[in-house]
Write a protein that holds these residues in place. Sequence first.
Motif, PDB file in Angstrom:
ATOM      1  N   THR A 172      -9.621  -1.681  -4.454  1.00 13.86           N
ATOM      2  CA  THR A 172     -10.050  -2.769  -3.586  1.00 13.86           C
ATOM      3  C   THR A 172     -11.413  -3.299  -4.018  1.00 13.86           C
ATOM      4  O   THR A 172     -11.651  -4.505  -4.014  1.00 13.86           O
ATOM      5  CB  THR A 172     -10.105  -2.307  -2.116  1.00 13.86           C
TER       6      THR A 172
ATOM      7  N   ARG B 232      -7.283   3.717  -3.484  1.00 14.01           N
ATOM      8  CA  ARG B 232      -7.151   2.405  -2.861  1.00 14.01           C
ATOM      9  C   ARG B 232      -8.519   1.751  -2.681  1.00 14.01           C
ATOM     10  O   ARG B 232      -8.686   0.555  -2.929  1.00 14.01           O
ATOM     11  CB  ARG B 232      -6.461   2.533  -1.509  1.00 14.01           C
ATOM     12  N   GLU B 233      -9.496   2.537  -2.271  1.00 14.11           N
ATOM     13  CA  GLU B 233     -10.847   2.006  -2.080  1.00 14.11           C
ATOM     14  C   GLU B 233     -11.421   1.502  -3.409  1.00 14.11           C
ATOM     15  O   GLU B 233     -12.019   0.428  -3.475  1.00 14.11           O
ATOM     16  CB  GLU B 233     -11.749   3.079  -1.470  1.00 14.11           C
TER      17      GLU B 233
ATOM     18  N   THR C 123       0.831  -1.205   0.000  1.00 15.23           N
ATOM     19  CA  THR C 123       0.000   0.000   0.000  1.00 15.23           C
ATOM     20  C   THR C 123       0.868   1.260   0.000  1.00 15.23           C
ATOM     21  O   THR C 123       0.341   2.360   0.095  1.00 15.23           O
ATOM     22  CB  THR C 123      -0.922   0.011   1.235  1.00 15.23           C
TER      23      THR C 123
ATOM     24  N   LYS D 222      -3.041  -6.288   4.398  1.00 14.31           N
ATOM     25  CA  LYS D 222      -3.900  -5.782   5.479  1.00 14.31           C
ATOM     26  C   LYS D 222      -3.130  -4.863   6.382  1.00 14.31           C
ATOM     27  O   LYS D 222      -2.012  -4.967   6.642  1.00 14.31           O
ATOM     28  CB  LYS D 222      -4.479  -6.940   6.292  1.00 14.31           C
TER      29      LYS D 222
ATOM     30  N   PRO E 220      -5.792  -7.285  -4.422  1.00 16.75           N
ATOM     31  CA  PRO E 220      -5.473  -7.853  -3.110  1.00 16.75           C
ATOM     32  C   PRO E 220      -4.360  -7.092  -2.388  1.00 16.75           C
ATOM     33  O   PRO E 220      -3.183  -7.433  -2.498  1.00 16.75           O
ATOM     34  CB  PRO E 220      -5.041  -9.269  -3.449  1.00 16.75           C
ATOM     35  N   PHE E 221      -4.722  -6.059  -1.638  1.00 17.66           N
ATOM     36  CA  PHE E 221      -3.729  -5.295  -0.877  1.00 17.66           C
ATOM     37  C   PHE E 221      -3.416  -5.994   0.434  1.00 17.66           C
ATOM     38  O   PHE E 221      -4.221  -6.761   0.959  1.00 17.66           O
ATOM     39  CB  PHE E 221      -4.266  -3.885  -0.577  1.00 17.66           C
TER      40      PHE E 221
END
Length: 179
Positions: free
Chosen positions: A171, A167-168, A119, A179, A176-177
């Motif tokens: 996603t 990012r949202e 990220t 956690k 698959p970012f």
Amino acid sequence: MARLKDLYKSKIAAQMQDKFGYKSVMAIPKLEKVVLSMGVGNAIQDKKYLDQAVKDLTSISGQKPLVCKAKISVSNFKLRAGEPIGCKVTLRGERMYEFLDRLINLAIPRVKDFRGLSTKSFDGRGNYSIGFAEQSIFPEIDSVNMFAPQGLNVTFVTTADTDQECREMLTMFGMPFKK
């Protein structure tokens, strides 16, 4: 219509508008383009490396890449200005969504010891970049007849203003970012 484009129009756009409270539909972030690039440093000694990179990028993206040339001479690398040194492809529209679908569902699961995408690769303006050590993670590449493994960079350019919005959105597409 591409599967992910249909998903964006039917679900993702509405979810983004609810989550971030956009007043206009035009303010909702969307994927503008995807840029694939390969730097081929070995092309200085042997042009076969560049030809293989162009062939691989053509089969991955579905369109012919632009061969990039060196802008300046660097004597330590025995590089002259104007020599071909890499290639890139810009995907938009249907091809962009088809590539994103193949990347998320086919290529990323084939990465060895995969623990999620970093990220930290957002640029602060709502764009995201990832790099792969080998282009052989894509099913279009025949790893048996591959001349040499080559790195591949993928950049997602969006209309999002912040990294959080980008990012949202990615996603929601299924990226698959970690956690």
